[in-house]
Scaffold this motif. Structure first.
Motif, mmCIF file in Angstrom:
data_model
loop_
_atom_site.group_PDB
_atom_site.id
_atom_site.type_symbol
_atom_site.label_atom_id
_atom_site.label_comp_id
_atom_site.label_asym_id
_atom_site.label_seq_id
_atom_site.Cartn_x
_atom_site.Cartn_y
_atom_site.Cartn_z
ATOM 1 N N LEU A 60 0.823 -1.204 0.000
ATOM 2 C CA LEU A 60 0.000 0.000 0.000
ATOM 3 C C LEU A 60 0.859 1.257 0.000
ATOM 4 O O LEU A 60 0.549 2.243 -0.674
ATOM 5 N N ASP A 61 1.965 1.214 0.729
ATOM 6 C CA ASP A 61 2.869 2.368 0.801
ATOM 7 C C ASP A 61 3.602 2.636 -0.509
ATOM 8 O O ASP A 61 4.202 3.697 -0.672
ATOM 9 N N GLN A 62 3.562 1.679 -1.439
ATOM 10 C CA GLN A 62 4.188 1.867 -2.746
ATOM 11 C C GLN A 62 3.312 2.723 -3.671
ATOM 12 O O GLN A 62 3.700 3.005 -4.792
ATOM 13 N N HIS A 63 2.133 3.126 -3.190
ATOM 14 C CA HIS A 63 1.173 3.932 -3.952
ATOM 15 C C HIS A 63 0.851 3.300 -5.304
ATOM 16 O O HIS A 63 1.107 3.891 -6.353
ATOM 17 N N SER A 65 -1.806 1.543 -8.233
ATOM 18 C CA SER A 65 -2.946 2.103 -8.967
ATOM 19 C C SER A 65 -4.165 2.243 -8.060
ATOM 20 O O SER A 65 -4.195 1.731 -6.938
ATOM 21 N N LEU A 66 -5.185 2.897 -8.576
ATOM 22 C CA LEU A 66 -6.408 3.128 -7.813
ATOM 23 C C LEU A 66 -7.057 1.822 -7.366
ATOM 24 O O LEU A 66 -7.380 1.650 -6.192
ATOM 25 N N ALA A 67 -7.233 0.897 -8.288
ATOM 26 C CA ALA A 67 -7.872 -0.387 -7.955
ATOM 27 C C ALA A 67 -7.041 -1.172 -6.943
ATOM 28 O O ALA A 67 -7.577 -1.769 -6.006
ATOM 29 N N ALA A 68 -5.717 -1.148 -7.100
ATOM 30 C CA ALA A 68 -4.834 -1.861 -6.182
ATOM 31 C C ALA A 68 -4.873 -1.226 -4.793
ATOM 32 O O ALA A 68 -4.936 -1.934 -3.782
ATOM 33 N N SER A 69 -4.856 0.086 -4.728
ATOM 34 C CA SER A 69 -4.932 0.783 -3.443
ATOM 35 C C SER A 69 -6.247 0.465 -2.742
ATOM 36 O O SER A 69 -6.272 0.216 -1.529
ATOM 37 N N HIS A 70 -7.323 0.468 -3.506
ATOM 38 C CA HIS A 70 -8.637 0.161 -2.942
ATOM 39 C C HIS A 70 -8.676 -1.268 -2.391
ATOM 40 O O HIS A 70 -9.155 -1.505 -1.281
ATOM 41 N N PHE A 71 -8.145 -2.202 -3.163
ATOM 42 C CA PHE A 71 -8.093 -3.603 -2.734
ATOM 43 C C PHE A 71 -7.283 -3.750 -1.445
ATOM 44 O O PHE A 71 -7.724 -4.402 -0.492
ATOM 45 N N LEU A 72 -6.088 -3.151 -1.410
ATOM 46 C CA LEU A 72 -5.211 -3.290 -0.241
ATOM 47 C C LEU A 72 -5.798 -2.624 0.994
ATOM 48 O O LEU A 72 -5.717 -3.174 2.102
ATOM 49 N N ALA A 73 -6.384 -1.446 0.829
ATOM 50 C CA ALA A 73 -7.001 -0.757 1.969
ATOM 51 C C ALA A 73 -8.162 -1.582 2.518
ATOM 52 O O ALA A 73 -8.316 -1.717 3.738
#
Length: 182
Positions: A60-63, A65-73
């Motif tokens: 998540l700290d690697q910032h 893509s949007l979909a990946a950030s949403h999934f990880l959060a």
């Protein structure tokens, strides 16, 4: 290659940090490819919850893509909520909510607001300043649904105050109207 490295890790002792780095890179690769199912399977295969938490947080700290950030959060909130500090929990929930709001915007416009995904209130303010009233309406509706019962550093009252502030500015005329005399 990632799967081969993972098999190698099962057969021979691999330092913990190297294992975390391998899984993090594999997870980010899967998420960037859009394969959420395999990403979830990868996280479920990791037996040590501390390693899984480290991988998820570092990813998540690697910032990504949007979909990946949403999934990880979403994953971190669902599986490690109690293990996170209050500040980190608020940060991750803000990112989750911000990414959800970002997903309500037209696809071509998302790139303009992606840098604000971890600050949904600021994103809302930016939309107001850019006169995107229709988008603001959808974003506010989404925020009202998502904030119900959550603490993430701002409340529904903060949203209402922001909207009131900009509504007041919209009605503020910097000049006086002169009467016409006939």
């Amino acid at each position: 290659d990632y799967e081969l490295c993972e098999e190698w890790g099962h057969l021979y002792p691999v330092p913990r940090e190297d294992l975390i780095n391998l899984h993090r890179e594999h997870l980010l690769h899967l998420l960037e490819m859009g394969d959420m199912e395999k990403a979830l399977q990868l996280l479920q295969r990791i037996e040590d919850p501390c390693v899984c938490l480290a991988i998820s947080e570092q990813s998540l700290d690697q910032h990504p893509s949007l979909a990946a950030s949403h999934f990880l959060a979403d994953y971190l909130t669902a599986h490690f909520y109690a293990s996170l500090t209050t500040a980190r929990r608020n940060e991750i929930q803000a990112l989750y909510i911000g990414s959800k709001v970002l997903l309500t915007l037209p696809e071509l416009s998302r790139v303009n607001y992606f840098h604000l995904s971890s600050r949904p209130l600021l994103m809302l303010e930016q939309l107001l300043m850019n006169m995107k009233v229709d988008w603001v309406a959808v974003a506010v509706q989404t925020l009202h649904q998502l904030l119900a019962g959550r603490e993430i550093g701002f409340t529904l009252e903060d949203i209402d105050n922001l909207l009131s502030k900009y509504a007041e500015k919209a009605l503020n005329f910097p000049f006086t109207l002169k009467e016409k005399r006939s």
